[in-house]
Design an enzyme around this catalytic site. Structure first.
Site, mmCIF file in Angstrom:
data_model
loop_
_atom_site.group_PDB
_atom_site.id
_atom_site.type_symbol
_atom_site.label_atom_id
_atom_site.label_comp_id
_atom_site.label_asym_id
_atom_site.label_seq_id
_atom_site.Cartn_x
_atom_site.Cartn_y
_atom_site.Cartn_z
ATOM 1 N N LEU A 180 40.681 76.990 35.645
ATOM 2 C CA LEU A 180 39.391 76.433 36.058
ATOM 3 C C LEU A 180 39.593 75.360 37.114
ATOM 4 C CD1 LEU A 180 36.328 76.245 35.751
ATOM 5 C CD2 LEU A 180 36.696 74.574 33.924
ATOM 6 N N TYR A 181 40.639 74.551 36.964
ATOM 7 C CA TYR A 181 40.938 73.539 37.982
ATOM 8 C C TYR A 181 41.071 74.195 39.354
ATOM 9 C CZ TYR A 181 43.743 70.307 40.782
ATOM 10 O OH TYR A 181 44.220 69.511 41.797
#
Length: 443
Positions: free
Chosen positions: A255-256
């Site tokens: 997700l980062y």
């Protein structure tokens, strides 16, 4: 025979006294009720104020104004009241933002209390640029380390405004006070693995916060040039090596990485519509003195010194995990090079007047080193044998290998990393654990 005594007067007097006592008791109860109600109301108001200040709402209620489309929340307004008002506060912002060299920059550095932000702020100040920092000092890792960095910046006359990227009121006030020529946007929710615990923090900071900053920048007069930190994580599942800016970045592994890739697309949009000059920098595993405690080189050092075991990852096909470790001084040179070659934005009044510069660069060391080799170097420098547990890499978004091609950054602003991992770790270990040593900040 004597007549009985007349008790009628006494009886009447007792009845009267009883009546008076009842009246007085009623009045006392009524007064007490009013007082209790007022005290309860006062306590409730104090509690509401306290929780509004310290605990932002789960879903912010927004108020959009037609003039600037800024999103404000109750908590943001309160933070502005505390951190963005007063003649003394404005004077600090103006003084810190004023350059002290001919044609010097006035730079807003977001994430100035962070690892890269602190080093870049000091380097800019040292060469005579004006610098104002912005940081919310969140607790992703120990805030005391960020406060220690803040103290170092204060000693060099660099003022950090304590506030959040999503506080549009505060950002607008900063730009009203100081006409920033550049923004070095380094604030972000970092870390690949933490996204599995707190995904919303990445969206709030890396996407919503970035958009809010761009909204303020597009309406500024003049519009600033923007240099911002993307990440090597955007390469995700890419298997081509070394990683080049022309390689695909549509397969994020975390997700980062996805939020950083979204940032690159958002940057393209604001460049295209509003004429903002924007340069993105894809950092590759930055390390060095006063670094982040969540990075492997940092907690490996701490655990080895404390005699604790460390986990050394290998891939599921039993290959070594490797990273293109990049020393902080090289990253700082890359950030300043990008600022120095950033062209002016072309918009005015929120409208694009002509084509604007849009760039993306890798900033790495172009020399991947295995995590096993990293541990061996630390063992030698610390003179302590590590208790290693070799385990398979968990499926948490980490990638097994990174390798930067930096030829584009070298061509455009002379980026050339000069610090190998052994040399950089020696400097890191020399000043570990960074209690208070401003002399470690030298560029």
């Amino acid at each position: 025979m004597a007549s009985p005594p007349d008790t009628s007067k006494t009886t009447k007097l007792e009845r009267y006294n009883t009546y008076i006592r009842k009246v007085n008791t009623s009045k006392l109860l009524a007064a007490s009720s009013k007082l209790l109600f007022r005290l309860t109301l006062l306590v409730a108001l104090v509690l509401i104020f306290f929780f509004t200040l310290n605990y932002p709402p789960l879903s912010d209620s927004t108020t959009t104004t037609a003039s600037n489309h800024r999103v404000l929340t109750t908590s943001h307004l309160i933070s502005s009241a505390f951190y963005g008002s007063g003649a003394s506060w404005e004077k600090q912002v103006r003084r810190s933002s004023t350059p002290h060299r001919p044609n010097g920059f006035s730079v807003l550095v977001t994430g100035a209390g962070g690892f890269v932000g602190t080093h870049c702020s000091l380097a800019l100040k040292k060469r005579g640029d004006g610098v104002v920092g912005l940081d919310n000092f969140n607790s992703y890792y120990d805030p005391s380390l960020k406060r220690a960095r803040q103290e170092v910046l204060k000693q060099h006359d660099i003022f950090i405004v304590e506030g959040d990227l999503n506080d549009g009121e505060l950002l607008a006030k900063l730009f009203n006070i100081a006409p920033f020529s550049h923004i070095l946007h380094l604030a972000a929710q970092a870390g690949v693995r933490y996204a599995m615990q707190n995904p919303q923090s990445y969206v709030k900071s890396n996407i919503a916060g970035f958009v809010n900053l761009l909204e303020i920048a597009k309406n500024a007069d003049p519009q600033p040039s923007i240099v911002w930190a993307s990440s090597s994580s955007v390469y995700g599942l890419n298997t081509e090596n070394p990683f080049s800016e022309s390689h695909r970045t549509d397969q994020p592994a975390s997700l980062y990485a996805a939020t950083k890739k979204a940032g690159e697309e958002i940057a393209h949009t604001y460049n295209h519509i509003y004429g903002l000059s924007i340069t993105g920098l894809r950092f590759f595993t930055v390390y060095g003195p006063w670094g982040r405690p969540d990075m492997a080189y940092f907690f490996f050092t701490k655990d080895i010194l404390q005699g604790k075991p460390i986990n050394v990852y290998q891939t599921h096909d039993e290959k070594e995990v490797a990273r293109d470790f990049t020393y902080i001084d090289d990253i700082v040179k890359g950030c300043l090079g990008a600022l120095d070659t950033a062209e002016k934005s072309t918009g005015k009044g929120g409208k694009k007047r002509g084509p604007a510069q849009l760039r993306i660069y890798n900033l790495g060391n172009k020399s991947p080193v295995s995590v096993g080799k990293l541990v061996s170097i630390l063992e030698s420098l610390l003179n302590v044998k590590a208790k290693k547990h070799v385990i398979k890499m968990p499926r948490n978004g980490d990638v097994p290998y990174t390798h930067a091609n930096v030829s584009l950054a070298f061509r455009d602003f002379g980026y050339k990393p000069t610090t190998d991992l052994s040399t950089g770790l020696r400097k890191f270990v020399k000043c570990f654990p960074f209690k208070s040593n401003p002399l470690m900040f030298r560029h």
